[in-house]
Design a protein around this motif. Sequence first.
Motif, PDB file in Angstrom:
ATOM      1  N   LEU A 290      29.095  51.375  50.795  1.00  0.00           N
ATOM      2  CA  LEU A 290      28.921  50.000  51.282  1.00  0.00           C
ATOM      3  C   LEU A 290      28.199  49.108  50.275  1.00  0.00           C
ATOM      4  O   LEU A 290      28.105  47.899  50.459  1.00  0.00           O
ATOM      5  N   VAL A 291      27.661  49.727  49.232  1.00  0.00           N
ATOM      6  CA  VAL A 291      26.908  48.933  48.259  1.00  0.00           C
ATOM      7  C   VAL A 291      27.854  48.026  47.480  1.00  0.00           C
ATOM      8  O   VAL A 291      28.870  48.482  46.943  1.00  0.00           O
ATOM      9  N   ASN A 292      27.491  46.753  47.469  1.00  0.00           N
ATOM     10  CA  ASN A 292      28.301  45.718  46.841  1.00  0.00           C
ATOM     11  C   ASN A 292      28.745  46.095  45.417  1.00  0.00           C
ATOM     12  O   ASN A 292      27.926  46.206  44.522  1.00  0.00           O
ATOM     13  N   GLY A 293      30.043  46.327  45.239  1.00  0.00           N
ATOM     14  CA  GLY A 293      30.586  46.608  43.914  1.00  0.00           C
ATOM     15  C   GLY A 293      30.576  48.075  43.502  1.00  0.00           C
ATOM     16  O   GLY A 293      31.124  48.419  42.454  1.00  0.00           O
ATOM     17  N   PHE A 294      29.968  48.944  44.310  1.00  0.00           N
ATOM     18  CA  PHE A 294      29.859  50.347  43.883  1.00  0.00           C
ATOM     19  C   PHE A 294      31.198  51.088  43.815  1.00  0.00           C
ATOM     20  O   PHE A 294      31.476  51.755  42.807  1.00  0.00           O
ATOM     21  N   PRO A 295      32.058  50.988  44.848  1.00  0.00           N
ATOM     22  CA  PRO A 295      33.337  51.717  44.744  1.00  0.00           C
ATOM     23  C   PRO A 295      34.130  51.296  43.504  1.00  0.00           C
ATOM     24  O   PRO A 295      34.687  52.145  42.806  1.00  0.00           O
ATOM     25  N   GLU A 296      34.123  50.000  43.212  1.00  0.00           N
ATOM     26  CA  GLU A 296      34.856  49.489  42.047  1.00  0.00           C
ATOM     27  C   GLU A 296      34.238  50.031  40.752  1.00  0.00           C
ATOM     28  O   GLU A 296      34.955  50.450  39.836  1.00  0.00           O
ATOM     29  N   ALA A 297      32.899  50.019  40.697  1.00  0.00           N
ATOM     30  CA  ALA A 297      32.231  50.499  39.481  1.00  0.00           C
ATOM     31  C   ALA A 297      32.513  51.984  39.257  1.00  0.00           C
ATOM     32  O   ALA A 297      32.723  52.431  38.128  1.00  0.00           O
ATOM     33  N   LEU A 298      32.553  52.742  40.343  1.00  0.00           N
ATOM     34  CA  LEU A 298      32.812  54.184  40.223  1.00  0.00           C
ATOM     35  C   LEU A 298      34.252  54.438  39.774  1.00  0.00           C
ATOM     36  O   LEU A 298      34.508  55.301  38.919  1.00  0.00           O
ATOM     37  N   ALA A 299      35.179  53.663  40.325  1.00  0.00           N
ATOM     38  CA  ALA A 299      36.591  53.803  39.937  1.00  0.00           C
ATOM     39  C   ALA A 299      36.756  53.513  38.453  1.00  0.00           C
ATOM     40  O   ALA A 299      37.436  54.234  37.718  1.00  0.00           O
ATOM     41  N   GLU A 300      36.092  52.477  38.021  1.00  0.00           N
ATOM     42  CA  GLU A 300      36.177  52.067  36.620  1.00  0.00           C
ATOM     43  C   GLU A 300      35.588  53.155  35.712  1.00  0.00           C
ATOM     44  O   GLU A 300      36.192  53.560  34.729  1.00  0.00           O
ATOM     45  N   ARG A 301      34.442  53.630  36.093  1.00  0.00           N
ATOM     46  CA  ARG A 301      33.740  54.621  35.283  1.00  0.00           C
ATOM     47  C   ARG A 301      34.499  55.949  35.224  1.00  0.00           C
ATOM     48  O   ARG A 301      34.556  56.605  34.200  1.00  0.00           O
ATOM     49  N   MET A 302      35.090  56.360  36.372  1.00  0.00           N
ATOM     50  CA  MET A 302      35.755  57.662  36.411  1.00  0.00           C
ATOM     51  C   MET A 302      37.230  57.586  36.044  1.00  0.00           C
ATOM     52  O   MET A 302      37.861  58.606  35.774  1.00  0.00           O
ATOM     53  N   GLY A 303      37.776  56.397  36.084  1.00  0.00           N
ATOM     54  CA  GLY A 303      39.194  56.252  35.759  1.00  0.00           C
ATOM     55  C   GLY A 303      40.113  56.926  36.772  1.00  0.00           C
ATOM     56  O   GLY A 303      41.180  57.419  36.421  1.00  0.00           O
ATOM     57  N   VAL A 304      39.679  56.977  38.036  1.00  0.00           N
ATOM     58  CA  VAL A 304      40.559  57.509  39.084  1.00  0.00           C
ATOM     59  C   VAL A 304      40.578  56.545  40.264  1.00  0.00           C
ATOM     60  O   VAL A 304      39.714  55.675  40.382  1.00  0.00           O
ATOM     61  N   GLU A 305      41.560  56.761  41.123  1.00  0.00           N
ATOM     62  CA  GLU A 305      41.644  55.936  42.312  1.00  0.00           C
ATOM     63  C   GLU A 305      40.533  56.335  43.281  1.00  0.00           C
ATOM     64  O   GLU A 305      40.298  57.525  43.512  1.00  0.00           O
ATOM     65  N   ILE A 306      39.855  55.341  43.836  1.00  0.00           N
ATOM     66  CA  ILE A 306      38.794  55.625  44.809  1.00  0.00           C
ATOM     67  C   ILE A 306      39.233  55.085  46.167  1.00  0.00           C
ATOM     68  O   ILE A 306      39.647  53.931  46.276  1.00  0.00           O
ATOM     69  N   THR A 307      39.136  55.920  47.179  1.00  0.00           N
ATOM     70  CA  THR A 307      39.450  55.472  48.531  1.00  0.00           C
ATOM     71  C   THR A 307      38.172  55.540  49.360  1.00  0.00           C
ATOM     72  O   THR A 307      37.553  56.596  49.449  1.00  0.00           O
ATOM     73  N   VAL A 308      37.773  54.413  49.907  1.00  0.00           N
ATOM     74  CA  VAL A 308      36.607  54.424  50.799  1.00  0.00           C
ATOM     75  C   VAL A 308      37.091  54.952  52.149  1.00  0.00           C
ATOM     76  O   VAL A 308      38.066  54.454  52.713  1.00  0.00           O
ATOM     77  N   VAL A 309      36.424  55.988  52.632  1.00  0.00           N
ATOM     78  CA  VAL A 309      36.896  56.683  53.821  1.00  0.00           C
ATOM     79  C   VAL A 309      36.554  55.912  55.092  1.00  0.00           C
ATOM     80  O   VAL A 309      35.425  55.454  55.259  1.00  0.00           O
TER      81      VAL A 309
END
Length: 345
Positions: A290-309
């Motif tokens: 829920l942290v503002n921008g965290f899922p996007e930052a993690l996707a960018e850093r890991m280079g994989v698709e992130i799905t918030v459950v």
Amino acid sequence: MGLFGRKKSSVGLDIGSGFVKLIEVDHSGDQPEVTRVAIRPLMADAIVEGEVMDPGLVADTIRGLLEDSGIDGRAVVTAIGGHDVIVKKISMDRMTEEDAREVIRWEAEQHVPFDIQSVELDFQILDPQGTGSEMSVLLVAAKRDLVESKLSLLRDSELEARVIDVDSFALHNALERNHPEAMKGIVALVNVGHEMTNVNILEEGVPILTRDIAFGTRRLREDLQREQGLAAEEADAVLAGRQSIDGLDRYVDGAADEVSVGVERAAAFLMAQQAGEGLGRVFLSGGGALVNGFPEALAERMGVEITVVNPFERVPMSVDAPFEVDVLETAPMLLLPLGLALRSP
Ligand SMILES: Nc1ncnc2c1ncn2[C@@H]1O[C@H](COP(=O)(O)OP(=O)(O)OP(=O)(O)O)[C@@H](O)[C@H]1O
Ligand SMILES: [Mg+2]
């Protein structure tokens, strides 16, 4: 309650270091249905690094939450996790479950780094239909102290444990129910909580590794307080995107870095074994999602698709349940308690 239309409900209780959460699921219909959800923040430092520092306060919070929720049952499903719980896939001579129960302590001794006399053990044969001379077994070992302190906390809260589950199993269950597509290939389920991040690596739906990273949103909040001179409530508002400051990115990117290094480290040995097939996808849950921008930052850093459950993707909420409006907003935090409540009575 009458004999007919009797409800078969399960109550999942997740005692997190940031929030205590309670979910009731009704199992009497064709499919499970959420009938109650209740959440309450825990006073700071009541639980630190998984250890309950102030049992009285935590028990009061749980009792208050029960009252608010209107749940009348006393038997709950709760879970343990952290460094004092070990989940490991082992291989042993093929035998019946009954025989395995006799020798599991001896087998476990070779795999568990704790004094074997001070642990509670459980296991599950993963390939009961197999024919080879060896069978694959999921071993669970938990320090007895941890189990006992959980039971005593429940007693103080005037509750009893129907089942003591393991955090990573409950998360996995809830993920499987809501996102069956996660049971294909190699994926990671990453639950970023207030103090801890739980990483589960699944291969074709089988949990092959679980790891805890000592990172949670608490760190972000404390960094914002210390370095930006914010009050705790202001830091929370910034993290939730209700208030903005310059340079939040730096904190969020730092968090993404920390989590991704932990996940990559956990997955590394696996990637070495299976040349070619990398981590396909990451499913993200917990307050961190829920942290503002965290899922996007993690996707960018890991280079994989992130799905918030979303734990309510395929577990509907009962139409007449008395919900607070913010249940859907906090949905990613509710994956674990939902997984607990999914255990049918
Ligand atoms: N709307 C929100 N926006 C941003 N962050 C949030 C929001 N709601 C909660 N959080 C953060 O998520 C944290 C709680 O997450 P979660 O419920 O997953 O942790 P927990 O289970 O209590 O902790 P742990 O599992 O580490 O013991 C809060 O402490 C807060 O920092
Ligand atoms: Mg948690």
